[in-house]
Design a protein around this motif. Structure first.
Motif, mmCIF file in Angstrom:
data_model
loop_
_atom_site.group_PDB
_atom_site.id
_atom_site.type_symbol
_atom_site.label_atom_id
_atom_site.label_comp_id
_atom_site.label_asym_id
_atom_site.label_seq_id
_atom_site.Cartn_x
_atom_site.Cartn_y
_atom_site.Cartn_z
ATOM 1 N N LEU A 2 18.007 8.707 -5.657
ATOM 2 C CA LEU A 2 18.505 9.109 -6.961
ATOM 3 C C LEU A 2 19.995 8.837 -7.059
ATOM 4 C CD1 LEU A 2 16.550 12.391 -7.564
ATOM 5 C CD2 LEU A 2 16.376 10.247 -8.802
ATOM 6 N N ASP A 3 20.654 9.123 -5.962
ATOM 7 C CA ASP A 3 22.070 8.841 -5.833
ATOM 8 C C ASP A 3 22.337 7.397 -6.221
ATOM 9 O OD1 ASP A 3 24.516 8.171 -4.866
ATOM 10 O OD2 ASP A 3 24.278 9.097 -2.910
ATOM 11 N N ILE A 17 14.022 11.441 -2.937
ATOM 12 C CA ILE A 17 15.202 12.260 -3.182
ATOM 13 C C ILE A 17 15.965 12.445 -1.886
ATOM 14 C CG2 ILE A 17 15.977 14.564 -3.802
ATOM 15 C CD1 ILE A 17 13.670 14.661 -5.779
ATOM 16 N N GLU A 18 15.214 12.706 -0.831
ATOM 17 C CA GLU A 18 15.896 12.943 0.430
ATOM 18 C C GLU A 18 16.646 11.713 0.900
ATOM 19 O OE1 GLU A 18 12.545 14.476 2.516
ATOM 20 O OE2 GLU A 18 12.531 16.102 1.062
ATOM 21 N N MET A 37 0.801 -1.193 0.000
ATOM 22 C CA MET A 37 0.000 0.000 0.000
ATOM 23 C C MET A 37 0.837 1.247 0.000
ATOM 24 S SD MET A 37 -3.237 0.204 2.264
ATOM 25 C CE MET A 37 -4.095 -1.255 2.667
ATOM 26 N N SER A 38 2.149 1.055 0.051
ATOM 27 C CA SER A 38 2.977 2.234 0.156
ATOM 28 C C SER A 38 3.200 2.818 -1.223
ATOM 29 C CB SER A 38 4.315 1.848 0.767
ATOM 30 O OG SER A 38 4.881 0.824 -0.008
ATOM 31 N N ALA A 39 2.560 3.923 -1.479
ATOM 32 C CA ALA A 39 2.820 4.592 -2.740
ATOM 33 C C ALA A 39 4.027 5.479 -2.533
ATOM 34 C CB ALA A 39 1.625 5.424 -3.143
ATOM 35 N N PRO A 40 5.012 5.372 -3.394
ATOM 36 C CA PRO A 40 6.218 6.160 -3.201
ATOM 37 C C PRO A 40 5.960 7.640 -3.459
ATOM 38 C CG PRO A 40 6.375 4.714 -5.124
ATOM 39 C CD PRO A 40 5.000 4.581 -4.593
ATOM 40 N N THR A 41 6.557 8.466 -2.640
ATOM 41 C CA THR A 41 6.488 9.898 -2.911
ATOM 42 C C THR A 41 7.890 10.351 -3.238
ATOM 43 O OG1 THR A 41 6.916 10.474 -0.645
ATOM 44 C CG2 THR A 41 4.620 10.241 -1.278
ATOM 45 N N GLU A 42 7.986 11.255 -4.176
ATOM 46 C CA GLU A 42 9.334 11.559 -4.659
ATOM 47 C C GLU A 42 10.134 12.399 -3.685
ATOM 48 O OE1 GLU A 42 6.806 14.782 -6.429
ATOM 49 O OE2 GLU A 42 6.642 12.774 -5.640
ATOM 50 N N ALA A 43 9.443 13.141 -2.807
ATOM 51 C CA ALA A 43 10.210 13.969 -1.879
ATOM 52 C C ALA A 43 11.080 13.089 -1.001
ATOM 53 C CB ALA A 43 9.263 14.791 -1.021
#
Lengths: 385, 563, 328
Positions: A15-16, A10-11, A1-7
């Motif tokens: 992305l790294d 990135i934190e 159920m965990s929809a990823p949030t981009e904030a």
């Protein structure tokens, strides 16, 4: 159920990781591990230093200019000699010749202290790979080549000064390195075996066994270690040969030192046990043995290395303290702790502050092992965010 | 409520050309690039996008909450204070200026109601503190107001609730408390960052209607961030679609759903709408033959086991479940968190050993066995016939093994294939699931979430199984990937004659993919039937609530706010 | 809450029993028994051995009976009469030797513990909040160096420095004039002027590791959603950090007592030997060297008890501080 949030992505540096993934697509865990470890510059430097220290420990006989037991009462508390590079060639010029100088020795009539004055006229040429006292390398074969020493055998050569019996402190410290560092390494290996077995059973089996082992670990960790070590060490018969004492100390240290490794192993096993990929492997029908060795252990190696690296300095410090108090290793074995016994005498250290040299070794060794362990631990899980 | 929107009033918030950057290594990630929008009083603007679209970063930028090393590099965020405009970008992240905006003028609620409240302070403390930060009133007054707020968000017994801690509340209650805290100083703008994503669908419906009601009462502007087009259709007045940090399209909610302009929006809506109608599937044969028959299965976990091992109570994770799976059939299990659906799936594979009931299974060789009573070794022989696909494609693949090693593992243990045969088989499997055949030498971290789920499926079908238990296989994926994975699974079903037990919390996925569905609640099946019937004419009251709570991606089907 | 404390105390009993068994094992380890060692010692001194007295001693310690009986005689004596046995080296009951010195050890350890917290807490917080600042690097460098230096070495260096450069010796806990003086303000002051040195030596390494612990704990908390949520309410940054993440990070910090206290007692033993303090350390060392095992066993038992009490106190503090523990 965990929809990823981009904030959060990135934190968390995801992305790294994607960037790394771009370059290291086919890279296995050790490549990724090294990639992450390299960023910890201090840890890399420490790796080099630790490597050097173990090199010294391994080749102690060759690296030490003298026999650590060779004494010469004339040179009680002789100060360190400085290396000179050029000598008079007798024709007004100078020529390159590394050397040390001899001493004028006077005995103070009141305090019976020896007073050493450098005698520039007495040149003692020194060189690399010189023939010196013979020794048995690793107790196996005879040799007499030393990395550095006076060209002429038996000339005074004290780069780190001398001790109460006029023994060469540098040679003693180098030989002490072997004992102290090996105590750390062998002691940790013993701890590792106990810790892996008990921690592994505890984490893998769970249930009652786990609870019992956990209570034992908690208990051992709550006992002040030094009184206990001392108690156990004191119970050793005084007439035991040095080697037996050495191994007893090892056993005593690792009987208490395994708990941290067990804690790490247990924690990892516990979290791995419920990892989906482990359950998936189980559902692939693999055997229990293969499940542990092939699917679980690889996730453990780097954590174990980190725990082991961080446990070695504890062992070294413990051995040092025990020997310092006179209840650990005993002369004629030389370890850093045994050497530091001499510093207990306030008069001796005011006269010969170079007696602290083994202490500096302890600090450097422990410091670099701690940095190294920290670096390994930080890089231990290259897949974590 | 499009009727409530007042499009000709002056916007309370105007964002112009906003850019947010995150320096990463030696390069820069442009998390948000040139985004502009306005927000008016009484209006709900939805920011929608998949992961990595920059929607949350945009929301955080408005309150200067972008976490370091990210920073706003360009643009203006103009707030209408009633006495002129205030540029939030110029206020910086520290200092009195921004603090007077935060909580007072613009408040925010977050995705994780558990971790967004301090675990060591009472709810009351946290609300009272917010009020006292911005208003000069006495503690008693603030406390009274906090209690009134809790009452307003329908937390029962508000006086007592003030002195409780967040971990003593359920997820929905925590989010209500969070909302009460956000509203405590009557902000003009409320930013809601995926406020219902972590909640069950029935709780989500309650929170959404609460938000709508509060907005109507107070005339707040709401900026609502979500990835769920269904939620968008339910609450938005206007919608802004984002993709990779840029704005794709901005439109009225009806226009967007009915006349999308941009290809990306069309594709996004397409994948959502595709899941709205069941995929075409062959009719079931008149004579069904079962592959597995679960009867009266139960699994009770003892609770509060002391040192002596005497449990004080039992958690009834599965409580008398009966269910038949026929050959070639897809049976869905739907339920909210804690319903026992995942446990049911795992019990069928004996990851947990049931405490009662039986599971009759007809093996490939025609022999009937009771899975609930098989020994470990006997169970092992079944692992080649009954396989599992997991929810999280990140944790279900060992990061330290190559894809080839992962997929070949079941072949290695269950067949006598040579290394060479296995290589060929893995390459074939990879192609079958739509991945390059030479992907085997890479590690899972080189693949995206959707690709990893394909690897997981390849592992599951490597042994030509007969029954696959799929535990939320699409939940961790972005919506555009879901039907692709489902279509792949459907194709494999036809090819291998597979049966699926398909576990999900998502009704739309179930409706798209399943023949029959069982609805679970508290470890029990409350209703079971044909997927069409359950979705359209549910009989059990719980199923009715559940189906009604699902936000449909059609603004015309918007629920009227309950009183 | 009361139930929680009672549960904790009940949980201590098996640990106490285990420590007593451990202490007893150490007593039993050296070859030969106490009475024969004692007899040999008297004989060596050329005195006549009173066999009736030896028999009564054997009876008292249960020598010659099996180990379990001996253990119960020993522990029974401690529990019922406070009798820890006799020190044969000092020829006195252990009780008379031990309490004063053990008290000093406890005093020094607790004082050090409090000061360690007082220093490491603000430094750790600052280090985490200003991660990678100059202060953070200095604190980190200090921490690593301090953790790598054996405390006895630090003590000796301090002794050396004070003798070489200030010409004063820094050993002991009291000036000779105050050693046997009754408690007075002047005596307390004298104690403070002496005690800072062992406290400094003892506390350095622990402070260093506590700084690391606090820094790591706080770094974990600083980026949690509840901090961001509090920030979104408009709280000033300084107050925000102290009210929320620090408050949460404090909980694991409190439970460090469990391993800091044993390490302190261990360290105290070594340092007091070097600095010649009138605490338990030198006496224990002496006892061990001469295998005066009843004295040594009593020390191990009491220092274990001290740790258990410390852990209990920290458990109670933790329960007060963390509602999750208190209410579960």
């Amino acid at each position: 159920m965990s929809a990823p949030t981009e904030a959060t992505d990135i934190e968390a540096g995801l992305l790294d990781q994607q960037l790394i993934a771009g370059r290291l697509q086919a890279a296995g865990q050790w490549t990724l591990f090294w990639h992450k470890f390299k960023k910890h510059k201090l840890a890399v430097l420490s790796l080099v230093i630790v490597g050097l220290i173990y090199f010294v420990a391994l080749f102690a006989e060759f690296l030490a200019p003298q026999d650590p037991a060779k004494f010469d009462p004339r040179f009680t508390y002789v100060p360190p000699q400085a290396i000179g590079w050029f000598v008079d060639d007798g024709a007004g010029g100078s020529r390159f010749q590394p050397h040390v100088t001899g001493f004028d020795i006077k005995v103070d009539a009141k305090s019976f202290r020896r007073i050493f004055t450098p005698k520039p006229s007495e040149i003692i040429p020194i060189g690399l790979f010189v023939k010196g006292q013979s020794y048995k390398m690793w107790g196996l074969f005879d040799a007499d080549i030393h990395l550095i020493g006076p060209l002429e055998k038996n000339k005074p050569f004290f780069l780190a000064g001398g001790d109460r019996l006029g023994r060469d402190l540098l040679s003693r410290t180098i030989h002490g390195t072997r004992i102290s560092m090996s105590i750390g390494l062998v002691g940790v290996s013993l701890s590792l075996i106990i810790g892996m077995i008990l921690g592994g059973i505890s984490g893998y089996r769970g249930g009652l066994v786990d609870r019992v082992i956990q209570r034992v670990i908690e208990f051992i960790r709550s006992v002040p270690t030094i009184p206990l070590w001392l108690g156990l060490a004191a119970a050793m018969p005084k007439d035991w040969p040095p080697l037996q004492v050495y191994f007893s100390i090892l056993v005593i240290l690792s009987l208490i030192g395994w708990t941290e490794i067990a804690r790490v192993v247990r924690g990892r096993f516990l979290s791995l046990r419920s990892e989906d990929f482990v359950i998936a492997a189980r559902l692939d029908g693999v055997s229990e043995f293969r499940l542990i060795m092939r699917h679980m252990m690889p996730s453990l190696y780097s954590h174990i290395i980190a725990a082991v690296t961080l446990a070695i300095p504890h062992m070294i410090l413990a051995e040092t303290a025990l020997s310092f108090l006179g209840l650990g290793l005993q002369p004629p074995i030389v370890s850093w702790g045994v050497l530091l016994q001499d510093t207990q005498n306030l008069r001796a250290i005011t006269q010969a502050p170079w007696l602290f040299v083994p202490g500096i070794c302890v600090v450097v060794a422990v410091l670099s092992l701690n940095f190294l362990g920290d670096g390994v631990r930080d890089a231990a899980d290259p897949y974590a965010k | 409520m499009p009727s409530n929107a007042a499009p000709n009033t002056k916007p309370v918030l105007t964002v112009k050309n906003l850019a947010v950057e995150f320096p990463v290594h030696k390069s820069v990630v442009h998390a948000v690039r040139g985004v502009s929008f306005t927000l008016s009083r009484g209006e709900t603007l939805c920011l929608v996008g998949e992961s990595g679209s920059g929607k949350s970063v945009t929301a955080r930028a408005i309150l200067q909450l972008v976490a370091s090393p990210g920073r706003i590099t360009a643009g203006e965020i103009l707030l209408d204070t009633g006495s002129g405009e205030l540029d939030i970008v110029k206020l910086g992240a520290l200092g009195r200026g921004i603090r007077e905006v935060r909580g007072r003028r613009i408040a925010m609620i977050f995705q994780e109601p558990m971790s967004s409240l301090s675990p060591v302070h009472t709810i009351g403390h946290q609300i009272v503190e917010t009020i006292l930060l911005h208003e000069k009133i006495s503690k008693e007054e603030a406390r009274k107001r906090a209690a009134a707020l809790l009452d307003r968000v329908r937390i029962p017994n508000p006086e007592a609730a003030l002195d409780r801690y967040s971990f003593e509340f359920s997820g929905g209650m925590r989010q209500r408390a969070m909302i009460a805290m956000a509203l405590s100083c009557n902000p003009e703008i409320l930013i809601a960052d995926e406020p219902t994503t972590a909640l069950d669908v029935t709780t989500q419906a309650e929170i959404l209607s609460l938000l709508r009601e509060l907005q109507r009462d107070r005339g707040m502007a709401v900026l609502f961030i979500t990835h769920d087009m269904g939620v968008v259709a339910q609450i938005a007045d206007r919608v802004m679609v984002m993709f990779k940090g840029e704005m794709v399209e901005q439109a009225d909610v009806f226009d967007l759903f009915e006349r999308p302009q941009q290809p990306y929006t069309k594709a996004l809506l397409g994948s959502v709408l595709k899941l709205e109608t069941p995929a075409p599937r062959p009719p079931r044969p008149a004579e069904e033959s079962p592959i597995a028959e679960i009867s009266d299965l139960s699994l009770h976990f003892p609770l509060n086991v002391g040192m002596l091992g005497k449990p004080a109570a039992y958690l009834k994770a599965i409580d008398g479940v009966s269910l038949t799976i026929n050959k070639g059939e897809t049976v869905g299990v739907v339920g909210e968190s804690g319903s026992g659906k995942t446990t049911l799936g795992r019990t069928l594979l004996r990851i947990y050993t049931p405490t009662g009931g039986q599971v009759n299974y007809w093996r490939g060789d025609g022999v009937e066995v009771d899975i609930a009573r098989l020994s470990k070794r006997e169970m092992k022989s079944l692992y080649s016939e009954v396989r599992m696909v997991f929810q999280d494609p990140h944790s279900s693949l060992n990061p330290r093994m190559t894809v080839y090693q992962i997929i070949s593992e079941p072949l290695r243990t269950n067949t006598a294939m040579s290394e060479r045969e296995m290589r060929d088989r893995v390459a074939e499997l990879l192609m079958r699931v739509g991945l390059p055949a030479d992907g085997g030498e890479r590690y899972p971290h080189a693949f995206s979430g959707g690709q990893r789920q394909r690897i997981s499926i390849a592992r599951a079908i490597a042994l030509r199984p007969r029954l696959i238990i799929a535990d939320e296989p699409t939940s961790a994926l972005d919506v555009s990937l879901r039907h692709q994975v489902l279509d792949l699974m459907r194709g494999l079903q036809d090819e291998y004659g597979l049966s699926y037990l398909f576990i999900s919390h998502d009704i739309s996925v179930i409706r798209y993919f399943c023949d029959r569905v069982a609805v679970m609640k508290n470890g029990k099946i409350v209703e079971i039937g044909d997927v069409q019937q359950i979705c359209e004419r549910p009989e059990h009251p719980y199923t009715q609530t559940l189906i009604r709570a699902v936000p449909r991606p059609d603004p015309r089907l918007r629920l009227s706010a309950p009183a | 809450m009361l139930l929680y404390i009672l549960k904790r105390i009940a949980g201590m009993i098996p640990a106490m029993v285990a420590i007593s068994i451990l202490a007893f094992t150490v007593i039993q380890l050296p070859p030969g028994d106490y009475v024969s060692t004692y007899a040999a010692q008297i004989a060596q001194a050329g005195e006549t051995v009173d066999s009736a007295m030896l028999n009564s001693l054997r009876e008292r310690y249960g020598l010659g009976e099996n180990v379990v009986v001996q253990y119960f005689k020993w522990i029974g004596g401690i529990v019922t009469r406070g009798d820890f046995g006799d020190s044969f080296e000092w020829n006195q009951p252990v009780t008379e030797l031990i309490w004063g010195r053990m008290g000093m050890t406890a005093l020094i350890s607790v004082l050090t513990l409090i000061l360690m917290w007082a220093f490491s807490l603000p430094i750790g917080i600052y280090s985490a909040v200003r991660q990678y600042s100059i202060t953070d690097y200095v604190a980190t460098a200090f921490a690593f160096l301090a953790m790598a230096t054996p405390n006895f070495l630090l003590a000796i260096v301090l002794l050396y420095a004070s003798t070489m450069w200030f010409g004063v010796s820094v050993g002991g806990l009291f000036s000779p004039a105050f050693e046997n003086a009754p408690l007075s303000l002047a005596k307390v002051w004298d104690f403070i002027t002496h005690a800072w040195i062992p406290i400094f030596v003892l506390g350095t390494a622990g402070t260093a590791s506590l700084i690391r612990v606090m820094r790591a704990n706080l770094l974990d908390e600083l980026h949690k959603p509840y901090v961001e949520a509090a920030r979104s309410k408009g709280m000033p940054e300084g107050r925000l950090i102290l009210t929320y993440p620090v408050r949460v990070a404090l909980n694991p910090f409190i439970s460090t007592v469990g391993w800091v206290l044993p390490a302190l007692i261990s360290g105290e033993l070594v340092v007091s030997t070097v600095l010649n303090l009138p605490t338990a350390g030198p006496l224990l060392l002496q006892a061990l060297k001469s295998q005066d095992m009843y004295l040594a066993g009593a020390f191990i038992l009491l220092s274990g008890g001290l740790v258990l009490i410390g852990t209990l106190v920290s458990d109670i503090l933790l329960a007060i501080s963390d509602p999750r523990i208190r209410l579960s």
